[in-house]
Scaffold this motif. Structure first.
Motif, short mmCIF file in Angstrom:
data_model
loop_
_atom_site.label_atom_id
_atom_site.label_comp_id
_atom_site.label_asym_id
_atom_site.label_seq_id
_atom_site.Cartn_x
_atom_site.Cartn_y
_atom_site.Cartn_z
N ASP A 253 -10.15 -13.68 -3.47
CA ASP A 253 -9.15 -14.58 -2.91
C ASP A 253 -7.89 -13.79 -2.56
OD1 ASP A 253 -8.30 -17.07 -2.11
OD2 ASP A 253 -7.47 -17.60 -4.07
N THR A 254 -7.43 -13.90 -1.30
CA THR A 254 -6.23 -13.20 -0.85
C THR A 254 -5.32 -14.15 -0.09
OG1 THR A 254 -7.29 -12.51 1.22
CG2 THR A 254 -7.40 -10.97 -0.65
N ASN A 255 -4.06 -13.73 0.06
CA ASN A 255 -3.13 -14.49 0.90
C ASN A 255 -3.00 -13.78 2.26
OD1 ASN A 255 -1.44 -12.28 0.52
ND2 ASN A 255 -0.13 -13.32 -0.96
N LYS A 256 -2.02 -14.21 3.07
CA LYS A 256 -1.89 -13.65 4.41
C LYS A 256 -1.42 -12.20 4.41
CE LYS A 256 -1.19 -17.99 6.88
NZ LYS A 256 -0.30 -18.79 7.77
N LYS A 257 -0.95 -11.72 3.27
CA LYS A 257 -0.56 -10.31 3.14
C LYS A 257 -1.67 -9.45 2.55
CE LYS A 257 4.45 -10.95 2.76
NZ LYS A 257 5.66 -10.62 1.93
N ALA A 258 -2.87 -10.04 2.45
CA ALA A 258 -4.04 -9.35 1.87
C ALA A 258 -3.86 -9.08 0.38
CB ALA A 258 -4.35 -8.05 2.61
N GLU A 259 -2.89 -9.74 -0.25
CA GLU A 259 -2.64 -9.56 -1.67
C GLU A 259 -3.62 -10.39 -2.50
OE1 GLU A 259 2.20 -9.10 -1.82
OE2 GLU A 259 1.34 -11.08 -1.43
N THR A 260 -4.04 -9.85 -3.62
CA THR A 260 -4.80 -10.62 -4.60
C THR A 260 -3.81 -11.16 -5.64
OG1 THR A 260 -5.18 -8.81 -6.18
CG2 THR A 260 -6.69 -8.97 -4.28
N ASN A 261 -4.32 -11.77 -6.68
CA ASN A 261 -3.46 -12.27 -7.74
C ASN A 261 -2.92 -11.17 -8.63
OD1 ASN A 261 -6.32 -12.15 -8.64
ND2 ASN A 261 -5.45 -12.68 -10.62
N VAL A 262 -3.45 -9.95 -8.51
CA VAL A 262 -2.99 -8.81 -9.31
C VAL A 262 -2.04 -7.97 -8.47
CG1 VAL A 262 -3.68 -6.74 -10.59
CG2 VAL A 262 -5.13 -8.80 -10.64
N ALA A 263 -0.83 -7.79 -8.95
CA ALA A 263 0.18 -7.03 -8.20
C ALA A 263 -0.31 -5.61 -7.93
CB ALA A 263 1.49 -6.98 -8.98
N GLY A 289 -3.34 -2.19 4.50
CA GLY A 289 -2.80 -0.84 4.50
C GLY A 289 -1.28 -0.83 4.56
N MET A 290 -0.70 -1.66 5.42
CA MET A 290 0.76 -1.71 5.54
C MET A 290 1.40 -2.28 4.28
SD MET A 290 1.56 -2.61 9.53
CE MET A 290 0.76 -4.21 9.52
N GLU A 291 0.81 -3.36 3.75
CA GLU A 291 1.40 -3.98 2.56
C GLU A 291 1.29 -3.08 1.33
OE1 GLU A 291 3.18 -6.68 2.40
OE2 GLU A 291 2.93 -7.18 4.51
N ALA A 292 0.17 -2.39 1.20
CA ALA A 292 0.00 -1.47 0.07
C ALA A 292 1.01 -0.33 0.16
CB ALA A 292 -1.42 -0.92 0.05
N ALA A 293 1.28 0.12 1.38
CA ALA A 293 2.26 1.19 1.57
C ALA A 293 3.65 0.74 1.14
CB ALA A 293 2.26 1.63 3.04
N VAL A 294 4.03 -0.48 1.53
CA VAL A 294 5.34 -1.01 1.14
C VAL A 294 5.44 -1.13 -0.37
CG1 VAL A 294 6.81 -3.07 1.23
CG2 VAL A 294 5.70 -2.23 3.32
N PHE A 295 4.38 -1.67 -1.00
CA PHE A 295 4.39 -1.85 -2.45
C PHE A 295 4.49 -0.50 -3.17
CE2 PHE A 295 2.57 -2.35 -6.63
CZ PHE A 295 3.02 -3.61 -7.06
#
Length: 305
Positions: A253-263, A289-295
């Protein structure tokens, strides 16, 4: 490998490759794990992908994508992943070669397909002695006799894990296809290696009782674990508490940022559900890829104070 990674991507299909391209171009230290021939796209033909004229083979597209990711600076390893763990604010990834990699973020992009043996009894005894997940079901086979079926790293790692639960463990394989280090661990263990044959039938009476092999031999047992290829995304994700979709429990399960429930954990491609199309995989890979880079950049700034 002791170097801290910003982004580790599990899966070398279109989602994983696109994630690598976008995260490495944001000046991240990126490691891409997987083999392109494991991707569902590898043996496909593509003619419905925007801006690509004519019919292209999946193989040539994956090769081109991998070359592109490497050219931008992505490190690539063809190791299978055995386990993932949370490690402080980041994660550690255990590889079949014996290497453990530390990373600030993880992207799951290794598909959903669950390979089947396609033999009599497999479907009938699913949940009654046939399992596809050692990490999920090992505890149900304490002091039992079990077999693991498979040629690659998932099967070997599963068999080794089961030695801590079962009284007897067999590993049935045609030929072991894994790293030298992992095969050495197997040879030093109590697992009985039944090599050079395959399964022709799973039999029983209510529950699994017998594994019938192509060489004519039989193994009397209580459970059969089918572990074909590398360990699947579901098993790896569940190890660190990633939530699956509540309706079918078959996708991450992901949101629009491709994030899961685990940070710090993202997912892209077929593992997030339908439609199983390259266009969707590439788009989600881009976002992940972009969101992981920001995080990862935020994490690095916090570490530096």
């Amino acid at each position: 490998m002791s170097e801290q990674k910003d982004v580790v991507i599990i899966g070398a299909g279109p989602a994983g490759i696109q994630a690598a391209i976008h995260s490495v171009r944001k000046k991240c230290n990126v490691l891409l794990l997987g083999r392109i021939e494991r991707s569902a796209l590898f043996s496909a033909h593509v003619e419905n992908y925007a801006c690509v004229e004519g019919v292209k083979t999946g193989e040539e597209m994956l090769i081109a994508g991998m070359d592109q990711a490497k050219r931008f600076g992505t490190e690539v390893m063809e190791d299978d992943v055995l386990k993932v763990h949370q490690e402080g604010d980041g994660f550690s990834v255990e590889l079949e070669s014996g290497v453990t990699v530390s990373t600030r973020t993880l992207i799951f992009a290794n598909g959903t397909s669950r390979k089947k043996l396609k033999v009599p009894g497999e479907k009938e005894f699913f949940g009654r002695g046939v399992s596809y997940c050692v990490d999920c079901d090992a505890n149900f086979y304490r002091n039992a006799i079990v077999a693991v079926v498979g040629n690659a790293s998932a099967a070997i790692d599963g068999a080794l894990t089961l030695t801590g639960y079962a009284s007897k463990v067999y590993l049935v394989n045609q030929e072991l296809l894994a790293s030298r280090e992992l095969i050495e661990k197997l040879n030093e263990s109590t697992v009985e290696n039944v090599s050079g044959t395959w399964v022709s039938e799973i039999a029983g009476d209510g529950d699994v009782k017998t594994l019938i092999l192509e060489n004519g031999k039989t193994i009397n047992l209580d459970g059969v674990f089918i572990e074909l290829g590398a360990k699947g995304a579901m098993e790896l994700a569940l190890e660190i508490g990633v939530q699956l979709d509540m309706d079918t429990m078959s996708h991450i399960d992901t949101n629009k940022k491709a994030e899961t429930n685990v940070a710090g954990v993202y997912a892209a491609g077929d593992i997030t559900g339908h439609p199983y199309q390259m266009a969707k995989a590439v788009g989600e890979g881009c976002v992940a890829g972009m969101e992981a880079a920001v995080f990862s950049r935020k994490q690095k700034r916090n570490e530096e104070g």
